[in-house]
Every structure is written in C-alpha cells, then in structure tokens.
Design a protein around this motif. Sequence first.
Motif, PDB file in Angstrom:
ATOM      1  N   PHE A 154      44.262  -7.974  19.216  1.00 28.69           N
ATOM      2  CA  PHE A 154      45.019  -9.218  19.066  1.00 28.69           C
ATOM      3  C   PHE A 154      46.012  -9.234  17.897  1.00 28.69           C
ATOM      4  N   LEU A 155      45.854  -8.382  16.908  1.00 26.75           N
ATOM      5  CA  LEU A 155      46.740  -8.441  15.745  1.00 26.75           C
ATOM      6  C   LEU A 155      48.167  -8.025  16.106  1.00 26.75           C
ATOM      7  N   GLY A 156      48.288  -7.173  17.115  1.00 29.91           N
ATOM      8  CA  GLY A 156      49.625  -6.757  17.537  1.00 29.91           C
ATOM      9  C   GLY A 156      50.426  -7.870  18.186  1.00 29.91           C
ATOM     10  N   LEU A 157      49.761  -8.989  18.505  1.00 29.57           N
ATOM     11  CA  LEU A 157      50.477 -10.113  19.100  1.00 29.57           C
ATOM     12  C   LEU A 157      51.459 -10.749  18.117  1.00 29.57           C
ATOM     13  N   ILE A 158      51.146 -10.658  16.816  1.00 28.86           N
ATOM     14  CA  ILE A 158      52.016 -11.294  15.821  1.00 28.86           C
ATOM     15  C   ILE A 158      53.415 -10.687  15.813  1.00 28.86           C
ATOM     16  N   PRO A 159      53.547  -9.347  15.670  1.00 27.58           N
ATOM     17  CA  PRO A 159      54.905  -8.790  15.732  1.00 27.58           C
ATOM     18  C   PRO A 159      55.559  -8.972  17.093  1.00 27.58           C
ATOM     19  N   ALA A 160      54.756  -8.958  18.171  1.00 27.72           N
ATOM     20  CA  ALA A 160      55.322  -9.158  19.506  1.00 27.72           C
ATOM     21  C   ALA A 160      55.910 -10.560  19.639  1.00 27.72           C
ATOM     22  N   PHE A 161      55.157 -11.573  19.192  1.00 26.58           N
ATOM     23  CA  PHE A 161      55.653 -12.943  19.235  1.00 26.58           C
ATOM     24  C   PHE A 161      56.867 -13.114  18.316  1.00 26.58           C
ATOM     25  N   SER A 162      56.852 -12.429  17.178  1.00 24.27           N
ATOM     26  CA  SER A 162      57.978 -12.518  16.244  1.00 24.27           C
ATOM     27  C   SER A 162      59.255 -12.022  16.901  1.00 24.27           C
TER      28      SER A 162
END
Length: 202
Positions: A154-162
Amino acid sequence: MYSQTLARSMTLYELLGRMQSTHTENKVAFGELIEIMEKRGFGPMLAVPAFIAATPIGAIPGIPTVTGVTIFLISLQILLAKKHPWLPGAIRDIGIDRESLNNGIGTIKPAAMHIDRFLIPRWLFMRQYVFRAMIALTCAMCGMMMIPLELIPFLGLIPAFSVLIMAVGMTTDDGVVALFGLSLAAIGFYMGGAQLFQTLQG
C-alpha cells in the motif's frame, strides 16, 4: 489567453472516458492506452500509468514496477522536450485486463462529474517551463520510488496518487491541483524514504 486555455482543457470525466475501451478482447495493450492519450499531451499520458497503479490492478505483482518505469520514462521525455514518447516494446505490449480497467473507471466516473466542478484553468504560470520541469522531475522521482515500494504493501499508492493528481492538474490546466500533487509527493518521499530505511535496517 484565459478563454483559449479554457477551451483546450480536458475534464477529468473526459480523461477517464478516453481510458475506457469498447473493444471485446480480454486484454488491452498498455501501449494502446498511451497512444490514445498521446495527442492530448503529457498530462493525460502520465495519468494512464498512475491511474492503473492506484486501482486494484496495481496490486498485481509487477504492475507497480511497470507503471513506475513508465512514469519515469514519460517524465524524463517531458524534461527533454520530446514531442512523442518512447516506451520499450516489452512495456507497450503488456496486457491489462480490460474488464477490470473499465469497471474501475466506471466506478469513479460518476464522482468525476462532481470533481470537475472544481477543476478550472487557474494559476496558469504553472504551465511555464520551469514549473513544468519541476512537475516532470517530481513525477520521475515518484515513478522510481514506486519500484522499491512495491515490496511494502500500500505504500506505493502515495507516489502513484501524487502523479495522478499532478497529471490531472496538467490535463485540466489547474495549477492549484498540480501544486497539491507536488505537496503530496513531498510527503510521500518522506514517508517512503523513512519506511525503506527501516526495512533495510531490519
């Protein structure tokens, strides 16, 4: 100038609609989605891999890495002022489940109509090269960060959403949204870097 820019803007609803496929094949080639967006600029092209990474499709092993590399390559070509993006054939030929993609887009499209009310051309100075380059560099860094963060759920969602937010800001000429995406990316760099450091130390 303002009215001309307003006329060229793509809404979020339209952006999502262009990602949907009406073909009958089970898979849609990743390169096909990029080609659909190419004529509309780098913002929509960045939105494709970022959106895929931010949906349940992004939970499939290997997809965060593929989308991260794609974001990095497209962002790099923005910095180099390339008119047409280049992606390796191995990435362009990757098949995305058509039904999963269309279902994900269909779920979000109703909300997109409401979000579009707030997405308006503003802070057009963000379209200047220096700010465009800043966004591209940040997206490139987010893309690279998505690769190791695939190991952390789930942590990779942050750069993806960014990247997705910055791409939407670029697509709709909304500098406020693009700046918000930059701020979210900064938070992601801090959290992701800290988590990676702890993981490596452990």
